[in-house]
Design an enzyme around this catalytic site. Structure first.
Site, PDB file in Angstrom:
ATOM      1  N   ASP A 273      -0.036   6.707  -3.801  1.00 52.72           N
ATOM      2  CA  ASP A 273      -1.262   6.316  -4.494  1.00 52.72           C
ATOM      3  C   ASP A 273      -1.697   7.390  -5.484  1.00 52.72           C
ATOM      4  O   ASP A 273      -2.018   7.107  -6.645  1.00 52.72           O
ATOM      5  CB  ASP A 273      -2.396   6.102  -3.487  1.00 52.72           C
ATOM      6  CG  ASP A 273      -2.295   4.785  -2.738  1.00 52.72           C
ATOM      7  OD1 ASP A 273      -1.358   4.004  -3.023  1.00 52.72           O
ATOM      8  OD2 ASP A 273      -3.136   4.538  -1.861  1.00 52.72           O
TER       9      ASP A 273
ATOM     10  N   HIS B 224       0.849  -1.184   0.000  1.00 49.20           N
ATOM     11  CA  HIS B 224       0.000   0.000   0.000  1.00 49.20           C
ATOM     12  C   HIS B 224       0.884   1.234   0.000  1.00 49.20           C
ATOM     13  O   HIS B 224       2.117   1.148   0.004  1.00 49.20           O
ATOM     14  CB  HIS B 224      -0.945  -0.006   1.197  1.00 49.20           C
ATOM     15  CG  HIS B 224      -2.155  -0.885   1.017  1.00 49.20           C
ATOM     16  ND1 HIS B 224      -3.139  -0.631   0.091  1.00 49.20           N
ATOM     17  CD2 HIS B 224      -2.518  -2.041   1.646  1.00 49.20           C
ATOM     18  CE1 HIS B 224      -4.063  -1.569   0.160  1.00 49.20           C
ATOM     19  NE2 HIS B 224      -3.715  -2.436   1.083  1.00 49.20           N
TER      20      HIS B 224
END
Length: 350
Positions: free
Chosen positions: A181, A154
């Site tokens: 991200d 992540h």
């Protein structure tokens, strides 16, 4: 609620819709934040985005708290104006339905681990054989051909191994938003737009791949440049790591903070003059060498008044000082910034 009514718009700072995008069809196979943010940008530009989810394995963001009207708030932020399709493409009839859509699509964006789409019969090679004009974009955590291609991760993992977190002057901290991200999202949109331009010239689609760890590593242009020049990782006082007296945060009397970014000499001199520190002007030529003294004096003076008082005193002065705003304050300030100025249009455009 339309996308334009949500806070944080326009996504990526690009305001749509734009002419020519309304006829572009996008298939969105992404979940959570990075991919949906990218396809939301394409939707805001005017593309017709269809989000495809497996019936028994939908986007987990739908259920992430907090919720708005029973729907995850983050899901709502990045999935406005999209056609929602629940299709089990693991079964023959569902796969045929999705392939038929792909045969007519302009863009496909997917964010699975490398190999999954191929195993489902929806790989780039197969779909682009049926639709040579298709632009097939894969957004992955790590490079899709490398040894970590199937490693789970992540945003925080990508920041960790990219060198981003390791550049903190003190102990690394978790950033307040998903930097890797979202830079991956922006890079994916840029790749898709570049491929669309190329298709306009060649008539052919393109396979594009973006890894979030590479994208966030590319943000380190300044420290990477210094490492290249010096032959070693940058360490010690740097203008970008809080050591520069004119590029850091200072506390005010009411416990708020001011962001001081008076890097260039004219700004630094103007700030010293505005604060009654004219006696320190001679130190501005080498602020890092005099960082301790300059920082101490700036901290002393700025702690003597409230943030709002400093805003008023420094209003209209070219000193690169702003108050650190909370999220609610920032939302209101964004609205204020968008209010048309009375300044002549010709000057605003220059």
């Amino acid at each position: 609620m339309s996308s334009a009514d949500l806070p944080g718009r326009p996504l990526g700072g690009v305001r749509g819709p734009c002419a020519g995008f309304e006829g572009l069809r996008v298939l969105d196979f992404t979940k959570l934040l990075p991919g949906p943010y990218a396809t939301q940008m394409l939707a805001d530009l005017g593309c017709r985005v269809s989000k495809i989810e497996l019936p028994h394995f939908p986007d987990e963001a739908r259920e992430m708290p907090p919720k708005i009207a029973g729907e995850g708030a983050v899901f709502r932020m990045v999935n406005q104006g999209k056609e929602m399709l629940s299709v089990d493409f693991r079964k023959p009839e569902g796969l045929a339905r999705v392939r038929a859509r792909a045969a007519q699509a302009d863009v496909l964006v997917e964010g699975f681990r490398p190999g999954l789409m191929e195993r489902c019969g929806l790989g780039a090679e197969e779909l682009m054989r049926a639709n040579p004009r298709l632009i097939y974009c894969s957004l992955t955590g790590y490079p899709e051909d490398g040894p970590w291609r199937r490693k789970a991760g992540h945003d925080l993992n990508f920041l960790a191994v990219s060198g981003f977190l390791g550049l903190e002057a003190d102990a690394p901290r978790v950033p307040p938003t998903q930097i890797a991200d979202l830079t991956g999202s922006l890079a994916a949109v840029a790749a898709v737009l570049a491929a669309l331009v190329e298709r306009g010239a060649t008539g052919r689609g393109k396979r594009v791949a973006v890894s979030m760890v590479e994208t966030v590593h590319s943000l380190l242009a300044v420290p990477l440049a210094e490492a290249l020049a010096e032959g070693k990782d940058p360490s010690g006082p740097r203008w970008w790591n809080g050591a520069h007296p004119f590029y850091r945060l200072y506390a005010t009397a009411d416990g708020r903070q001011l962001a001081v970014a008076a890097l260039e000499k004219p700004f630094a001199l103007s700030l010293l003059d505005a604060l009654g520190l004219e006696s320190l002007r001679g130190l501005v030529d080498d602020p890092l060498a005099h960082g301790e003294r300059l920082s101490a004096e700036l901290a002393r003076v700025l702690s003597g008044a409230c943030a709002a008082q400093w805003e008023e005193r420094l209003k209209g002065k070219d000193v690169c000082v702003t108050k650190v705003l909370g999220l609610g304050e920032a939302r209101a300030f964004m609205d204020e910034l968008r209010t048309p100025s009375a300044e002549p249009a010709a000057r605003r455009q220059s």
